[in-house]
Design an enzyme around this catalytic site. Structure first.
Site, mmCIF file in Angstrom:
data_model
loop_
_atom_site.group_PDB
_atom_site.id
_atom_site.type_symbol
_atom_site.label_atom_id
_atom_site.label_comp_id
_atom_site.label_asym_id
_atom_site.label_seq_id
_atom_site.Cartn_x
_atom_site.Cartn_y
_atom_site.Cartn_z
ATOM 1 N N ASN A 9 -2.804 -20.577 -12.720
ATOM 2 C CA ASN A 9 -4.130 -20.674 -13.326
ATOM 3 C C ASN A 9 -4.390 -19.355 -14.038
ATOM 4 O O ASN A 9 -4.689 -18.347 -13.402
ATOM 5 C CB ASN A 9 -5.181 -20.926 -12.225
ATOM 6 C CG ASN A 9 -6.598 -20.897 -12.777
ATOM 7 O OD1 ASN A 9 -6.813 -20.844 -13.987
ATOM 8 N ND2 ASN A 9 -7.579 -20.911 -11.887
ATOM 9 N N LYS A 11 -6.736 -18.555 -15.940
ATOM 10 C CA LYS A 11 -8.170 -18.242 -16.082
ATOM 11 C C LYS A 11 -8.467 -17.804 -17.522
ATOM 12 O O LYS A 11 -7.828 -18.305 -18.445
ATOM 13 C CB LYS A 11 -8.577 -17.205 -15.037
ATOM 14 C CG LYS A 11 -8.181 -17.662 -13.621
ATOM 15 C CD LYS A 11 -8.804 -16.861 -12.517
ATOM 16 C CE LYS A 11 -8.351 -17.418 -11.164
ATOM 17 N NZ LYS A 11 -8.937 -16.752 -10.005
ATOM 18 N N HIS A 95 -12.899 -25.590 -9.548
ATOM 19 C CA HIS A 95 -12.534 -24.239 -9.103
ATOM 20 C C HIS A 95 -13.790 -23.499 -8.651
ATOM 21 O O HIS A 95 -14.867 -23.695 -9.208
ATOM 22 C CB HIS A 95 -11.854 -23.484 -10.254
ATOM 23 C CG HIS A 95 -11.212 -22.212 -9.785
ATOM 24 N ND1 HIS A 95 -11.929 -21.064 -9.572
ATOM 25 C CD2 HIS A 95 -9.927 -21.921 -9.461
ATOM 26 C CE1 HIS A 95 -11.103 -20.119 -9.135
ATOM 27 N NE2 HIS A 95 -9.890 -20.618 -9.066
ATOM 28 N N GLU A 97 -14.788 -20.632 -9.177
ATOM 29 C CA GLU A 97 -15.463 -19.873 -10.240
ATOM 30 C C GLU A 97 -16.340 -20.804 -11.087
ATOM 31 O O GLU A 97 -17.392 -20.402 -11.572
ATOM 32 C CB GLU A 97 -14.414 -19.142 -11.095
ATOM 33 C CG GLU A 97 -13.808 -17.965 -10.335
ATOM 34 C CD GLU A 97 -12.364 -17.651 -10.667
ATOM 35 O OE1 GLU A 97 -11.853 -18.108 -11.704
ATOM 36 O OE2 GLU A 97 -11.728 -16.927 -9.865
ATOM 37 N N GLU A 167 -8.618 -23.152 -1.573
ATOM 38 C CA GLU A 167 -8.758 -21.772 -2.020
ATOM 39 C C GLU A 167 -9.962 -21.139 -1.329
ATOM 40 O O GLU A 167 -11.102 -21.313 -1.790
ATOM 41 C CB GLU A 167 -8.969 -21.714 -3.536
ATOM 42 C CG GLU A 167 -7.847 -22.315 -4.351
ATOM 43 C CD GLU A 167 -7.793 -21.725 -5.758
ATOM 44 O OE1 GLU A 167 -6.726 -21.241 -6.133
ATOM 45 O OE2 GLU A 167 -8.821 -21.706 -6.454
ATOM 46 N N GLY A 173 -8.663 -13.401 -5.840
ATOM 47 C CA GLY A 173 -8.743 -12.175 -6.619
ATOM 48 C C GLY A 173 -9.076 -10.935 -5.813
ATOM 49 O O GLY A 173 -9.387 -9.878 -6.369
ATOM 50 N N SER A 213 -4.947 -14.992 -3.706
ATOM 51 C CA SER A 213 -4.087 -13.816 -3.502
ATOM 52 C C SER A 213 -2.688 -14.177 -3.013
ATOM 53 O O SER A 213 -2.081 -13.452 -2.227
ATOM 54 C CB SER A 213 -4.747 -12.815 -2.539
ATOM 55 O OG SER A 213 -5.965 -12.333 -3.098
#
Ligand code: 13P
Length: 249
Positions: A9, A11, A95, A97, A167, A173, A213
């Site tokens: 991904n 992003k 996701h 985010e 996730e 991140g 991560s």
């Protein structure tokens, strides 16, 4: 037997030229194709360029989001048919985010999943708890609610074809990866839930990825767990060497 799946991904990273360069290097380095599916999910602007780079290779293309409407006056949005026509096999939906910055909910993710299937796209559906939720012992409850909400009205065959990415938000991140035990435990819970909601056949064919991560030094251990069938990789997917090391793990 579930085929393993490692997806990058990217992003909001990479111009068209940079994306092409990265994809070319990945394609060249990915030669052992039998046991693992590799998916690249660049920004929308690089889909067309990557489609050419991955043509005649086993690498597949995915998008990072889409809208649930078929077409029309929705400025800035991209439809399932557009992604399919751009060469996508997969689409990441829900996701964290997107949930955090763009107010996506299980209900809107569900609408997107249903539409994606109508156009022959395979959704990679993201779920996961925040740090506060984990600390309050709510992980299972939160993830179960997300899974049930996102999968509402799907057929058994659709769920069997789906990819769910667990996730944990606190691992994305941050460099703080879930322990193998933490990750396996939630993956097993999701698979058991799918078994309860649908059938053993569905639970056994549904593929579950870990994301958050994942790096070359922790990938092999995470991927050795019974219920972890792959990874959804953020930061480490932007580096050819790291990404391929994860693929070969
Ligand atoms: P990182 O690998 O950078 O933690 O990101 C994970 C992720 O969000 C993949 O979708």
């Amino acid at each position: 037997m579930r085929k393993r799946i490692i997806a990058g991904n990217w992003k909001m990273n990479k111009t068209v030229a940079e994306a092409k360069e990265l994809a070319q290097a990945i394609v060249q380095g990915f030669t052992r194709t039998d046991s693992c599916e590799v998916v690249l999910c660049p920004p929308f602007t690089a889909l067309a360029a990557l489609r050419e780079v991955i043509a005649e290779t086993p690498v597949k293309l995915g998008a990072q989001n889409m809208f649930w409407e078929e077409q029309g006056a929705f400025t800035g949005e991209i439809s399932a048919a557009m992604l399919k026509s751009a060469g996508c096999t997969y689409v990441i939906l829900g996701h964290s985010e997107r949930r955090q910055y763009f107010q996506e909910s299980d209900e809107t993710v569900n609408k997107k999943i249903l539409r994606a299937f109508e156009h022959g796209l395979i959704p990679i559906v993201c779920v996961g708890e925040t740090l506060a939720e984990r600390q309050n012992g709510l992980t299972h409850q939160v993830v179960e609610k997300q899974v049930r909400g996102c999968l509402a009205d799907l057929t058994s065959d659709q769920v069997a074809a789906l990819v769910i990415a667990y996730e944990p938000v606190w691992a994305i991140g941050t460099g703080v990866v879930a322990t193998t035990e933490q990750a396996q435990e939630v993956h097993a819970m999701i698979r058991a839930l799918a078994g309860k909601m649908y059938s053993t056949r569905v639970a056994e064919s549904l593929r579950l990825q870990y994301g958050g991560s994942m790096k070359p030094d922790n990938a092999a251990q995470l991927l050795s767990q019974d219920d972890i069938d792959g990874g959804l990789i953020g930061g480490a997917s932007l580096d050819v060497k790291s990404f391929l090391q994860i693929v070969y793990a």
